[in-house]
Design a protein around this motif. Sequence first.
Motif, PDB file in Angstrom:
ATOM      1  N   VAL A 221       8.560   4.107  15.797  1.00  0.00           N
ATOM      2  CA  VAL A 221       7.342   4.154  14.990  1.00  0.00           C
ATOM      3  C   VAL A 221       6.110   4.128  15.888  1.00  0.00           C
ATOM      4  CG1 VAL A 221       5.946   2.885  13.331  1.00  0.00           C
ATOM      5  CG2 VAL A 221       8.398   3.132  12.952  1.00  0.00           C
ATOM      6  N   THR A 222       6.123   3.257  16.903  1.00  0.00           N
ATOM      7  CA  THR A 222       4.995   3.161  17.817  1.00  0.00           C
ATOM      8  C   THR A 222       4.763   4.474  18.552  1.00  0.00           C
ATOM      9  OG1 THR A 222       5.456   0.822  18.152  1.00  0.00           O
ATOM     10  CG2 THR A 222       4.058   1.888  19.799  1.00  0.00           C
TER      11      THR A 222
ATOM     12  N   ALA B  40       3.175   7.222  16.267  1.00  0.00           N
ATOM     13  CA  ALA B  40       1.760   7.035  15.949  1.00  0.00           C
ATOM     14  C   ALA B  40       0.884   6.986  17.183  1.00  0.00           C
ATOM     15  CB  ALA B  40       1.583   5.726  15.155  1.00  0.00           C
TER      16      ALA B  40
ATOM     17  N   ALA C  26      -6.593  13.626  12.493  1.00  0.00           N
ATOM     18  CA  ALA C  26      -6.092  12.402  11.879  1.00  0.00           C
ATOM     19  C   ALA C  26      -6.989  12.048  10.701  1.00  0.00           C
ATOM     20  CB  ALA C  26      -6.064  11.267  12.901  1.00  0.00           C
TER      21      ALA C  26
ATOM     22  N   GLN D 238      -4.775   4.455  14.267  1.00  0.00           N
ATOM     23  CA  GLN D 238      -3.838   5.574  14.421  1.00  0.00           C
ATOM     24  C   GLN D 238      -3.036   5.428  15.712  1.00  0.00           C
ATOM     25  OE1 GLN D 238      -3.114   7.844  12.313  1.00  0.00           O
ATOM     26  NE2 GLN D 238      -2.418   9.708  13.335  1.00  0.00           N
TER      27      GLN D 238
ATOM     28  N   GLY E 117      -0.598   2.406  15.644  1.00  0.00           N
ATOM     29  CA  GLY E 117       0.380   2.391  14.566  1.00  0.00           C
ATOM     30  C   GLY E 117       0.057   1.394  13.472  1.00  0.00           C
TER      31      GLY E 117
ATOM     32  N   LYS F 119      -2.085   1.783  11.177  1.00  0.00           N
ATOM     33  CA  LYS F 119      -2.196   2.570   9.957  1.00  0.00           C
ATOM     34  C   LYS F 119      -2.036   4.036  10.310  1.00  0.00           C
ATOM     35  CE  LYS F 119      -5.134   3.243   5.846  1.00  0.00           C
ATOM     36  NZ  LYS F 119      -6.390   2.840   5.170  1.00  0.00           N
ATOM     37  N   LYS F 120      -1.407   4.787   9.434  1.00  0.00           N
ATOM     38  CA  LYS F 120      -1.165   6.200   9.687  1.00  0.00           C
ATOM     39  C   LYS F 120      -2.176   7.046   8.922  1.00  0.00           C
ATOM     40  CE  LYS F 120       1.108   9.881  11.084  1.00  0.00           C
ATOM     41  NZ  LYS F 120       1.076  10.284  12.491  1.00  0.00           N
ATOM     42  N   TYR F 121      -2.862   7.939   9.646  1.00  0.00           N
ATOM     43  CA  TYR F 121      -3.816   8.860   9.038  1.00  0.00           C
ATOM     44  C   TYR F 121      -3.331  10.293   9.249  1.00  0.00           C
ATOM     45  CZ  TYR F 121      -7.130   4.934   8.943  1.00  0.00           C
ATOM     46  OH  TYR F 121      -7.744   3.727   8.707  1.00  0.00           O
ATOM     47  N   ASP F 122      -3.514  11.097   8.225  1.00  0.00           N
ATOM     48  CA  ASP F 122      -3.159  12.512   8.322  1.00  0.00           C
ATOM     49  C   ASP F 122      -4.164  13.320   7.507  1.00  0.00           C
ATOM     50  OD1 ASP F 122      -1.985  14.967   8.634  1.00  0.00           O
ATOM     51  OD2 ASP F 122      -0.225  14.559   7.395  1.00  0.00           O
TER      52      ASP F 122
END
Length: 333
Positions: A17-18, A21, A148, A302, A305, A307-310
Amino acid sequence: MARKKALAAVTAAFAAVTLAAGCGQAEQAGGSQDTAAKTKNLTVGVSTLGLSFPFPAAISKGIKAEAARLGVKIVEVDAQGKAEKQSSDVQDLAGQRPDGVLLLPVDSGVATGMVDQLKNAGIPTVAVASQVGDPKTRKLDDVYPGLAALVTQDEYAAGRKAGELAVKAVPKGGPIAVVEGAAGFAEVELRFRDFLAPAKAAGITYDVVTRQPGDWVPDKAQAACQNMLAAHPDVKLFYAESDDMGVGCAKAVKAAGSKAAVIGIGGSKLGTDAVKSGELYGTVCFKPEDLGKRAMQVLHEQLTGAKKYDAQFVTYDTPSITKDNVGDCQPQW
């Protein structure tokens, strides 16, 4: 033994996960770091449109303040208001392999190529204060793919609030003029799009008889308003797409002996002082330092990791200001 296997699985999942992100450097190295280590070693490139302009300079101040708080190293380059220089700057930044980039576009159309380049290099990018893409075909909250996030003021809402001020200033309608920013800036289109909507809703008719660029600065706006008044002396209202231009335009209005009202956007010290003195009827309060801090926070989240931005649209409230409530806008630029 079972506990060891479970622990190993959790550790592997966390590392994945790290890495997903994280930054381009980590991906290129083929390794992963935990969030704490990454936070200590993050480097962020900042491509600003021009530090000689007060608004982006205030954004830069906010970015640096938040970066210092978070322990992030900043590498800043100044496009000096030139799209070609910014393209070169971004190419150089990409070659330095920063963990992420904050981009304040000079030209919203040209910026698409920069974002594509950074995406291909695996460098997470957040656009700040200005849209990426053609504002005539892409909505503000339809964030350009590959970013992002876009962290900016809601320019549509700001334009509507300026329009609401216009309705109060000139409730009977009539001929009006627009002082636009420099060509290529998305704000030129965005800040005008919904400006007339409040008048239309109120049954008031404004006739936009002329639009000229003031290039975001007082002296050019003053000259533009002089020209517009010479051609259209019956103009009732000038809508300047920035406070600096509004103040310049107000000088032209006074020199011509015109009674036209002037409305700006930005909430700058120059603008709020002009509202207090009556030179400007009103403005819309932006907070560039807060914007810079928020942009840095978003990119940091971002990269770590958290919080995830897209392609996410991130904004804040921008209230309208007149002499009656000017104290509610504390200038940040």
